[in-house]
Design an enzyme around this catalytic site. Structure first.
Site, PDB file in Angstrom:
ATOM      1  CD  GLU A 192      -1.660   2.324   1.541  1.00 62.63           C
ATOM      2  OE1 GLU A 192      -1.162   3.078   0.660  1.00 62.63           O
ATOM      3  OE2 GLU A 192      -1.836   2.665   2.713  1.00 62.63           O
ATOM      4  CD  GLU A 201       3.818   9.058   2.027  1.00 61.10           C
ATOM      5  OE1 GLU A 201       4.294   7.957   2.327  1.00 61.10           O
ATOM      6  OE2 GLU A 201       2.684   9.426   2.408  1.00 61.10           O
TER       7      GLU A 201
HETATM    8  N1  GJV Z   1      11.071  -0.186   2.710  1.00 59.20           N
HETATM    9  C1  GJV Z   1      10.439  -0.652   3.816  1.00 59.20           C
HETATM   10  N2  GJV Z   1       9.345  -0.065   4.343  1.00 59.20           N
HETATM   11  C2  GJV Z   1       8.888   1.044   3.741  1.00 59.20           C
HETATM   12  C3  GJV Z   1       9.508   1.593   2.603  1.00 59.20           C
HETATM   13  C4  GJV Z   1      10.654   0.933   2.083  1.00 59.20           C
HETATM   14  N3  GJV Z   1      11.296   1.392   1.035  1.00 59.20           N
HETATM   15  N4  GJV Z   1       8.845   2.708   2.237  1.00 59.20           N
HETATM   16  C5  GJV Z   1       7.828   2.847   3.100  1.00 59.20           C
HETATM   17  N5  GJV Z   1       7.847   1.851   4.024  1.00 59.20           N
HETATM   18  N6  GJV Z   1       0.766   4.528   1.335  1.00 59.20           N
HETATM   19  N7  GJV Z   1       2.177   6.318   1.262  1.00 59.20           N
HETATM   20  C6  GJV Z   1       6.907   1.639   5.126  1.00 59.20           C
HETATM   21  C7  GJV Z   1       6.729   2.825   6.069  1.00 59.20           C
HETATM   22  O1  GJV Z   1       7.637   2.796   7.129  1.00 59.20           O
HETATM   23  C8  GJV Z   1       5.302   2.632   6.537  1.00 59.20           C
HETATM   24  O2  GJV Z   1       5.186   1.781   7.632  1.00 59.20           O
HETATM   25  C9  GJV Z   1       4.618   2.040   5.335  1.00 59.20           C
HETATM   26  O3  GJV Z   1       5.634   1.475   4.526  1.00 59.20           O
HETATM   27  C10 GJV Z   1       3.928   3.138   4.553  1.00 59.20           C
HETATM   28  C11 GJV Z   1       2.616   2.698   4.072  1.00 59.20           C
HETATM   29  C12 GJV Z   1       1.663   3.837   3.816  1.00 59.20           C
HETATM   30  N8  GJV Z   1       2.200   4.918   3.047  1.00 59.20           N
HETATM   31  C13 GJV Z   1       1.707   5.237   1.861  1.00 59.20           C
END
Ligand code: GJV
Length: 411
Positions: A192, A201
């Protein structure tokens, strides 16, 4: 003495992040990857620099200290420290989990595909509290689920996996998707990643990198496709609240504050806008469509779409509202896809919609046409940000109006 001291200050070395063509002899032409010596920071915007013996002004925002290859500097441009800190607290997770449309859509995908997920290997990228991985483990019978999370929430995710007796199936991996190692390739990559205006983002980049590395040939991406939708609209309430307000508050003329209000309230998109379906002046149209199986990281730099709206009613054209939808294709041949739509006709989600206000509202009539283009340009320096540019014209108006909006939210 003063002059001597100035001369003693050695020039500072900077890397060029983005090419810039000098427009006169005073300005230096620089290319991405060049190293320039900055001799004087004349203003916040323009610095006096030297490249291969030639001196000139360069835009400061095109320069970055240290090597662009340097991991730490790259991190900076991604604002990873702040980004993952925020996801290390419960606040955003609570917001996401309590968003029923969002969470139920992911659950529905697992339910609909539970038979096909049997013996499959799944990667859940950015698992947060692990909800999607838990759905997978409890509602289907995959061989393995790799739940990847970079924020410190991951410590609690492990506990939740245990608490819900899923540790046989779910392996929680702490780290960034770009860096972690999986013991095998996966059949399904679920994530997601969607932000405001779909891509804000730019977590989508992490998803694409992980896809290229860990998704097996012919594997499935969830979501499988995504679209950004746009509609010209009225926004009487927001206009009254932020602009018309200054016309006669308490019987006084405060209109000299209106240019300020324009700058403060309308020069940036309004993120949590809930558009009344009745405020649409035309039928919404998809302006950008992404296929998650074929989309490339380089495609994210600039995404463009066109639109041609035929107005269905007369009213005041206050701006454009944008939102996104994503689709999860079925693992079964001919199976029904699951859709998550964040538009005004669907249950409100935590993303709500994004409103781009015009400087000046325009009276329009049924039958008028509004046509133009939308460009999403990724910020060359702040990699999680973007600028949205809308160019449009109305039939009957000779002049092309341009509105430029900048999405530059610091997370
Ligand atoms: N690697 C691991 N976790 C991630 C990464 C990444 N590259 N990028 C984001 N997250 N829908 N805009 C994790 C972040 O820490 C958070 O828990 C989740 O993904 C975001 C999900 C919702 N954001 C979005």
């Amino acid at each position: 003495m003063f002059v001597e001291m100035e001369e003693e200050v050695p020039p500072e070395e900077f890397n060029v992040l983005w090419s810039f063509a000098g427009r006169c002899s005073e300005e230096l032409s620089i290319r991405r990857g060049d190293q320039v010596n900055v001799h004087a920071k004349i203003s916040p915007e323009w610095w006096w620099a030297e490249l291969r013996g030639v001196f000139g002004y360069v835009p400061a925002s095109y320069l970055h200290k240290g090597s662009t290859e340097d991991g730490e500097e790259e991190e900076d441009m991604w604002q990873n420290e702040e980004y993952y800190d925020i996801y290390g607290t419960l606040n955003l997770h609570l917001e996401m989990l309590s968003d029923k449309s969002r969470t139920e859509a992911y659950r529905q995908v697992i339910v609909n595909n539970s038979a096909s997920l049997h013996r499959k290997v799944v990667m859940d990228l950015g698992c947060g509290t692990g909800i999607v991985s838990l759905f997978c483990a409890q509602l289907a019978k995959p061989t393995a689920v790799y739940a990847v999370e970079a924020s410190s929430m991951v410590e609690h995710t492990r506990e939740l996996v245990k608490q819900n007796a899923c540790e046989e199936v779910i392996t929680v991996l702490q780290g960034r998707a770009e860096e972690i190692q999986l013991p095998e390739q996966v059949d399904v990559l679920v994530s997601e990643w969607m932000g405001n205006c779909l891509v804000f983002e730019f977590m989508v980049e992490s998803v694409l990198l992980a896809r290229d590395r860990w998704l097996r040939e012919g594997g499935t991406m969830w979501p499988s496709s995504a679209a950004l939708t746009l509609v010209p609209c009225q926004a009487h309430r927001y206009y009254a609240e932020k602009m018309a307000f200054w016309e006669k508050p308490y019987g006084l003329d405060f209109t000299p504050l209106q240019p300020l209000a324009l700058q403060e309230f309308f020069a940036k998109p309004k993120f949590s806008h809930l558009m009344e379906p009745g405020d649409a002046l035309a039928s919404p149209t998809d302006v950008i469509c992404l296929d998650m199986h074929t989309l490339q990281v380089a495609d994210l730099e600039e995404m463009q779409g066109g639109f041609q709206f035929s107005l269905e009613k007369s009213g005041i054209f206050h701006g454009f509202t944008a939102w996104f939808s994503v689709s999860f294709k079925s693992l079964e041949e001919g199976g029904a896809a699951v859709e998550l739509n964040t538009g005004p006709e669907s249950e409100p989600t935590h993303w709500k919609q994004t409103l781009f206000m015009l400087d000046v509202p325009i009276s329009v009539h049924a039958g008028d046409a509004i046509s133009g283009t939308i460009i999403l340009r990724r910020n060359p320096i702040w990699r999680r940000h973007l600028t949205v540019t809308l160019n449009w014209e109305i039939s009957g108006y000779t002049q092309v109006r341009q509105m430029k909006h900048s999405l530059c939210m610091i997370i």
